[in-house]
Design an enzyme around this catalytic site. Structure first.
Site, PDB file in Angstrom:
ATOM      1  N   LYS A   1     -46.264 -11.200  -9.731  1.00 34.93           N
ATOM      2  CA  LYS A   1     -45.471 -11.618  -9.015  1.00 34.93           C
ATOM      3  C   LYS A   1     -44.999 -10.350  -7.938  1.00 34.93           C
ATOM      4  CE  LYS A   1     -43.574 -14.846 -12.007  1.00 34.93           C
ATOM      5  NZ  LYS A   1     -42.744 -15.451 -13.155  1.00 34.93           N
TER       6      LYS A   1
ATOM      7  N   GLN B   1     -37.953 -12.319 -16.240  1.00 38.01           N
ATOM      8  CA  GLN B   1     -39.028 -13.000 -16.873  1.00 38.01           C
ATOM      9  C   GLN B   1     -38.787 -13.530 -18.268  1.00 38.01           C
ATOM     10  OE1 GLN B   1     -42.169 -13.678 -15.271  1.00 38.01           O
ATOM     11  NE2 GLN B   1     -42.756 -14.500 -17.323  1.00 38.01           N
TER      12      GLN B   1
ATOM     13  N   ASP C   1     -35.754 -18.332  -9.379  1.00 37.72           N
ATOM     14  CA  ASP C   1     -36.385 -19.323 -10.393  1.00 37.72           C
ATOM     15  C   ASP C   1     -35.820 -20.765 -10.271  1.00 37.72           C
ATOM     16  OD1 ASP C   1     -38.553 -18.399 -11.385  1.00 37.72           O
ATOM     17  OD2 ASP C   1     -37.478 -17.293 -13.220  1.00 37.72           O
TER      18      ASP C   1
END
Length: 299
Positions: A53, A97, A120
């Protein structure tokens, strides 16, 4: 002939569009898109994802910030970091994460991220906007957003008259996927482990999306001839043919047999997977455009 969607190729086209949008924003306003990624602990898979990412953010021309916190980080320390990132004007996206180490609660952390920076798409405000059809106001969870790119490129923007079945009702994927299909005018059924006679429900689908985490559960006789099959599952199964203790990745769909029946199908690996990071980058640049008061691009 069945079309097998090349997720890497589609993801690369999204990334190209993100790079162009990011550059345009910088040229017109001087604003550089910024993404912060937070990882806690030592999970190797999570570290691999986070590296990918961060690397992709740099490639897109973003300011890329990574915070790597030790396993013993407390809930309060993590919350304080998120608050600092919320207040940082140079950052448009924040990603924590998951999964977090067992002693940390992820839900309060996710909900503490400002909804407009929640790239997200997991904050209840963003989930609520998707549920109410406000797709231009919220940020859509990355994996369903990626799956919808495949659907749109196959069937166009308007799915009127098409039946869609989503197997799986998770908050992460199944529910938002169903809402996106509904917003595009499909007639949507959400099926799951308690659904009676699942194969016959699936056989009615013009668009069949599998996201249950059960290896190769969907068989050829579940698939309507000519359907579009999107496989979101990723499962490791033993592969003795590769040698002792070896594994291979398969989806929730028995790919070889379903590919004989479907018109369009996604493989595992190489289907939906690459789209998740691409849509994360897309969400980040969308967030940057909105912060700048500009009309956000569509991907």
């Amino acid at each position: 002939m069945t079309t097998v969607i090349d997720g890497k190729q589609v993801a690369a086209s999204v990334i190209d569009a993100v790079k162009a949008a990011s550059q345009t924003l910088q040229d017109e306003t001087g604003i550089k898109t910024g993404l912060a990624v937070v990882i806690v602990g030592n999970d190797p898979a999570s570290h691999a994802y986070v590296s990918a990412k961060s690397r992709m953010a740099k490639e897109c021309g973003f300011t890329s910030v990574q915070h790597t916190l030790p396993e013993e980080t407390t809930q309060e320390e993590l919350a304080a970091l998120v608050q600092t990132l919320n207040e940082d004007e140079s950052l448009h996206g924040i990603l924590v994460q998951l999964p977090l180490p067992k002693h940390l609660k992820s839900e309060p952390i996710i909900q503490s991220i400002l909804p407009e920076k929640d790239v997200d798409g997991l904050h209840v405000v963003n989930a609520g906007k998707v549920a109410t059809g406000d797709l231009d106001g919220g940020l859509v969870s990355c994996t369903p957003a990626g799956a919808m790119v495949f659907v749109r490129r196959t069937h166009g923007e308007d799915l009127s008259g098409l039946n869609a079945v989503v197997i799986g009702r998770s908050n992460l994927f199944g529910k938002p996927m169903a809402q996106l299909l509904l917003a595009a005018n499909a007639t949507v059924t959400i099926a799951h482990s308690r659904t009676k006679d699942l194969p016959s429900v699936c056989r009615g689908a013009d668009i069949l999306v599998a996201a249950v985490g059960r290896p190769q559960m969907v068989k050829a006789d579940w698939v309507k001839p000519g359907a579009t099959v999107i496989d979101v599952g990723i499962n490791r199964i033993a592969a003795p043919e590769k040698g002792e203790g070896k594994f291979r990745l398969v989806g929730d769909v028995a790919f070889a047999e379903c590919a004989e029946v479907a018109e369009v199908i996604t493989p595992v690996p190489g289907g939906v997977g690459p789209m998740t990071i691409a849509m994360l980058m897309a969400n980040t640049v969308i967030a940057a455009y909105r912060k700048a008061g500009k009309k956000a691009p569509k991907f």
